[in-house]
Design an enzyme around this catalytic site. Structure first.
Site, mmCIF file in Angstrom:
data_model
loop_
_atom_site.group_PDB
_atom_site.id
_atom_site.type_symbol
_atom_site.label_atom_id
_atom_site.label_comp_id
_atom_site.label_asym_id
_atom_site.label_seq_id
_atom_site.Cartn_x
_atom_site.Cartn_y
_atom_site.Cartn_z
ATOM 1 N N GLU A 1 -2.353 -8.866 2.903
ATOM 2 C CA GLU A 1 -2.972 -9.449 4.221
ATOM 3 C C GLU A 1 -4.186 -9.239 4.479
ATOM 4 O OE1 GLU A 1 -1.939 -6.402 3.630
ATOM 5 O OE2 GLU A 1 -2.613 -4.862 5.225
ATOM 6 N N HIS B 1 -3.508 -4.936 -0.588
ATOM 7 C CA HIS B 1 -3.216 -5.393 0.652
ATOM 8 C C HIS B 1 -3.211 -6.901 0.582
ATOM 9 C CE1 HIS B 1 -3.569 -1.835 3.215
ATOM 10 N NE2 HIS B 1 -4.410 -1.227 2.181
ATOM 11 N N CYS C 1 0.981 -1.360 0.186
ATOM 12 C CA CYS C 1 0.041 -0.104 -0.149
ATOM 13 C C CYS C 1 0.812 1.322 0.014
ATOM 14 C CB CYS C 1 -0.914 0.062 1.049
ATOM 15 S SG CYS C 1 -2.185 1.311 1.004
#
Lengths: 258, 208
Positions: free
Chosen positions: B190, B188, B79
């Protein structure tokens, strides 16, 4: 192009989901962490947890649930219900939620939206709105009024004006719940959803009334929503996420096929 | 040990949880010495590139990052981490790390989709990804995989060889960039489910 999001909503009371669910595969239907895992693996794009724990003192149980969910699923999820202060927001976000949703607390104290947006970024702050159709009523030009307490208390606020104000204050997203449609399984409130979606620049999640995949395609196309919240239609095993997405794909709607 | 760089840009525990889910140990740190000594580093983050760079400079992290880059240890930006590797960001004209030639640009608020509907900024949600090169970190990523984005700025490398993959949102923008031992994604990892975890896992064993 962004995919339209399908978002199962889980109501949690004191650490357990409140609706019984007819899952197979040995899923503990009352454990929000197991349900989160089930929906994550089934292709949900995001999850919403709504804490309906009555007492503020039992909030630590919810925080524990949030922490365990965050260790288990790797998609965004938001937490709403009982968020009253900046500290409440911080606790939920630090526990691992991607977003926090404010509803009645924001109606009573709109500054919590701007404070939250400033402290954590707009993308973390979802404005939850409960709305009822009131028709021709003074002070409510759109015909839709903001309500709280599950629809029992009318706030004298116009829903569209409140959505625009929330956006201005820094909300990153709106979760728009029609109290009239909620629980009916007869479809989302399309007029309301379209009215808000066409007038704000932030994403709108439609909520309340989903009973069939057709209702979802309606609210994403006609209602111009960016995402659809679903609950009982998947909780009771009537439909699966992949079946819903198959339908949406056939309707020409871009969805993520996990 | 993987060092997760803390430069004041948001909650890093979600990245740490994903790494630990994959079975790897990590440490969240803002100590430049630790970062410089780390085997491999991840620098995630949300928010503004300018304030991220200010924190980095104040703590000497920028120099530690350059050291790691020169040493050739694996580096992964996520990001804002994908924007600060550029020379500058349009966000407050911030001077960034300059590991990749080019700028971070802002999405225009006037973009429309092919139905003529205005595209909202920030670009938030799930979107596709077209790899532009073969890369160890993209092993196993298929054409239908989607990733989770939340951002208003995106990297614009000057040289096409630094663009590892692109995404369409009004414009086709670089959503994965890198060179040598550096890889960075605008999305992202994650929060992107299986394909996100796969890239993260590929990074954990990457020997550039």
């Amino acid at each position: 192009m962004l995919s339209k999001r399908i978002i199962p909503c889980l109501d949690v009371r004191e650490g357990r989901t409140t609706k019984g669910i007819k899952f197979e595969n040995n899923v503990d239907i009352g454990d929000p962490v197991e349900m989160a895992k089930f929906y994550y693996e089934a292709g949900a794009d995001e999850l919403v947890f709504y804490d309906i724990t009555a007492s503020h003192e039992r909030r630590d149980i919810m925080i524990d649930v949030v922490k365990r969910v965050a260790e288990t699923i790797f998609i965004p999820f938001s937490v709403g219900g009982g968020i009253r202060t900046l500290q409440d927001m911080r606790t939920v976000l630090l526990a691992g939620a991607e977003k926090v949703s404010v509803n009645s607390a924001a109606v009573k104290n709109p500054d919590i939206i701007s404070q939250g947006a400033k402290a954590f970024g707009s993308q973390c702050v979802v404005l939850g709105m409960d709305v009822k159709h009131v028709g021709n009523k003074p002070g409510i030009p759109s015909g839709y009024e903001i309500v709280i307490n599950g629809g029992r208390t009318y706030m004298g606020m116009d829903a569209l004006e409140w959505a625009l104000r929330g956006q201005e204050l820094g909300a990153g997203e709106i979760c728009l719940n029609s109290i009239d449609a909620d629980g009916t399984k007869t479809g989302y409130e399309l007029n309301l959803t379209r009215l808000v979606s066409e007038n704000v620049n932030i994403p709108v999640i439609a909520s309340g009334g989903a009973g069939t995949p057709g209702h979802i395609s309606d609210v994403l196309i006609e209602g111009r929503a960016d995402a659809a919240l679903i609950a009982s239609m998947v909780h009771y095993g009537t439909y699966t996420i992949s079946l819903i997405k198959e339908h949406l794909h056939e309707q020409g709607i871009k969805v993520r096929r996990a | 040990m993987i060092s997760i760089v803390d430069y004041g840009a948001g909650n890093l525990t979600s990245v740490q949880r994903a790494v630990s889910h994959l079975g790897y140990e990590s440490l969240i740190t803002d100590d430049p010495d630790r970062i410089a000594r780390g085997d491999r580093i991840i620098f995630p983050g949300v928010g503004a590139a300018g304030s991220a760079m200010e924190v980095m400079r104040a703590r000497g992290i920028d120099q530690a990052m350059e050291e790691v880059f020169k040493k050739g240890n694996p580096m992964l930006g996520i990001c804002v981490g994908c924007q600060i590797v550029m020379e500058r960001s349009d966000e407050n004209s911030a001077v960034c790390l300059g590991l990749i030639p080019g700028y971070a640009r802002m999405f225009s608020g006037k973009m429309k989709d092919h139905f003529g509907q205005r595209l909202k900024v920030p670009h938030m949600g799930w979107n596709g990804f077209s790899p532009k090169t073969e890369h160890r970190l993209l092993d196993g990523i298929g054409p239908t995989d989607e990733f989770y984005f939340v951002h208003s700025y995106f990297p614009e490398p000057a040289a096409p060889e630094n663009i590892f993959g692109t995404t369409l949102y009004g414009v086709e923008f670089a959503s994965a960039v890198g060179r040598d031992n550096l890889f960075a994604t605008q999305f992202h990892l994650e929060k992107s489910g299986r394909p996100g975890l796969l890239i993260l896992k590929n990074f954990c064993v990457w020997e550039p």
